[in-house]
Design a protein around this motif. Sequence first.
Motif, PDB file in Angstrom:
ATOM      1  N   ILE A   1      48.620  40.483  48.471  1.00  0.00           N
ATOM      2  CA  ILE A   1      48.831  41.552  47.495  1.00  0.00           C
ATOM      3  C   ILE A   1      47.569  42.396  47.356  1.00  0.00           C
ATOM      4  O   ILE A   1      47.632  43.632  47.276  1.00  0.00           O
ATOM      5  CB  ILE A   1      49.270  40.972  46.128  1.00  0.00           C
ATOM      6  N   THR A   2      46.410  41.736  47.347  1.00  0.00           N
ATOM      7  CA  THR A   2      45.148  42.471  47.242  1.00  0.00           C
ATOM      8  C   THR A   2      44.944  43.365  48.460  1.00  0.00           C
ATOM      9  O   THR A   2      44.435  44.481  48.337  1.00  0.00           O
ATOM     10  CB  THR A   2      43.968  41.487  47.102  1.00  0.00           C
ATOM     11  N   MET A   3      45.349  42.895  49.628  1.00  0.00           N
ATOM     12  CA  MET A   3      45.190  43.703  50.838  1.00  0.00           C
ATOM     13  C   MET A   3      46.119  44.916  50.828  1.00  0.00           C
ATOM     14  O   MET A   3      45.750  45.978  51.314  1.00  0.00           O
ATOM     15  CB  MET A   3      45.466  42.854  52.077  1.00  0.00           C
ATOM     16  N   ILE A   4      47.306  44.731  50.292  1.00  0.00           N
ATOM     17  CA  ILE A   4      48.291  45.824  50.315  1.00  0.00           C
ATOM     18  C   ILE A   4      48.085  46.798  49.154  1.00  0.00           C
ATOM     19  O   ILE A   4      48.088  48.016  49.354  1.00  0.00           O
ATOM     20  CB  ILE A   4      49.721  45.236  50.297  1.00  0.00           C
ATOM     21  N   TRP A   5      47.921  46.265  47.934  1.00  0.00           N
ATOM     22  CA  TRP A   5      47.769  47.115  46.733  1.00  0.00           C
ATOM     23  C   TRP A   5      46.513  46.703  45.974  1.00  0.00           C
ATOM     24  O   TRP A   5      46.579  46.045  44.926  1.00  0.00           O
ATOM     25  CB  TRP A   5      48.977  46.958  45.811  1.00  0.00           C
ATOM     26  N   PRO A   6      45.343  47.067  46.453  1.00  0.00           N
ATOM     27  CA  PRO A   6      44.107  46.612  45.800  1.00  0.00           C
ATOM     28  C   PRO A   6      43.979  47.129  44.363  1.00  0.00           C
ATOM     29  O   PRO A   6      43.473  46.416  43.493  1.00  0.00           O
ATOM     30  CB  PRO A   6      42.992  47.151  46.695  1.00  0.00           C
ATOM     31  N   GLY A   7      44.443  48.332  44.090  1.00  0.00           N
ATOM     32  CA  GLY A   7      44.328  48.875  42.729  1.00  0.00           C
ATOM     33  C   GLY A   7      45.170  48.094  41.742  1.00  0.00           C
ATOM     34  O   GLY A   7      44.718  47.752  40.639  1.00  0.00           O
TER      35      GLY A   7
ATOM     36  N   MET B   1      46.192  45.018  42.053  1.00  0.00           N
ATOM     37  CA  MET B   1      45.650  43.665  41.912  1.00  0.00           C
ATOM     38  C   MET B   1      44.433  43.670  41.003  1.00  0.00           C
ATOM     39  O   MET B   1      44.251  42.740  40.208  1.00  0.00           O
ATOM     40  CB  MET B   1      45.297  43.100  43.297  1.00  0.00           C
ATOM     41  N   ALA B   2      43.611  44.705  41.077  1.00  0.00           N
ATOM     42  CA  ALA B   2      42.443  44.799  40.193  1.00  0.00           C
ATOM     43  C   ALA B   2      42.882  44.874  38.735  1.00  0.00           C
ATOM     44  O   ALA B   2      42.281  44.242  37.855  1.00  0.00           O
ATOM     45  CB  ALA B   2      41.597  46.008  40.570  1.00  0.00           C
ATOM     46  N   ILE B   3      43.950  45.636  38.463  1.00  0.00           N
ATOM     47  CA  ILE B   3      44.473  45.735  37.097  1.00  0.00           C
ATOM     48  C   ILE B   3      45.000  44.370  36.637  1.00  0.00           C
ATOM     49  O   ILE B   3      44.752  43.944  35.497  1.00  0.00           O
ATOM     50  CB  ILE B   3      45.576  46.815  37.020  1.00  0.00           C
ATOM     51  N   ALA B   4      45.718  43.668  37.501  1.00  0.00           N
ATOM     52  CA  ALA B   4      46.272  42.359  37.138  1.00  0.00           C
ATOM     53  C   ALA B   4      45.161  41.351  36.840  1.00  0.00           C
ATOM     54  O   ALA B   4      45.229  40.611  35.850  1.00  0.00           O
ATOM     55  CB  ALA B   4      47.165  41.840  38.262  1.00  0.00           C
ATOM     56  N   ILE B   5      44.124  41.334  37.652  1.00  0.00           N
ATOM     57  CA  ILE B   5      43.016  40.394  37.447  1.00  0.00           C
ATOM     58  C   ILE B   5      42.268  40.759  36.165  1.00  0.00           C
ATOM     59  O   ILE B   5      41.877  39.887  35.384  1.00  0.00           O
ATOM     60  CB  ILE B   5      42.067  40.388  38.660  1.00  0.00           C
TER      61      ILE B   5
END
Length: 189
Positions: free
Chosen positions: A82-88, A90-94
């Motif tokens: 998921i981080t590789m495909i949608w890094p933005g 994933m950053a919000i989720a983390i």
Amino acid sequence: MRILQWLFGGGRNVLKETVEVFRENAEAGAVRDADYSQAALAQYAAEFHARSNRTRFDSLADGLNRLVRPAVTLCVLLPIPITMIWPGHMAIAIASLALLPVGYWAIVGTVTSFYYGGRMQLKAQEFHTSLAATVANAPRIIETIDSLREFTSDSPGAADPGTDTELSEAATETSENPAVRAWQERGNE
């Protein structure tokens, strides 16, 4: 005759009874083993018979229990692609996970360690068993390694041809082989 009748007569065998004090009766032991196996199979069959009478709720609960480990594994590994495909995203989720209170993470850690702790203990015991077997084989393996080291090129004296004098003496020795003797005679001409 009375002694023999006393030992073997009267429906009793004193000699047999005395021996059975020190050694198990093989036939009686086989009967006990067969009874034990039959009881184990009957218990196993009863367990599966009980499963056939289960309700839908029992089946649902059993299925949910089996989903926990795969679900936790997916939750741990899924963030990587998921981080590789949608890094933005994933950053919000983390970043949103950082808003959870510390007590929640303590509960998650406790539940996870209790759930996986038993499995980890079982795997640790299996590891110690295999380690003990490896240690038991160690002397034989070390002996094999030592015997193989004799054949390596860096072993002391493995390829030692000796002194030049020994080589020249070996080259000038007469041989019992007629072909070698003819070759040596041609070399001296």
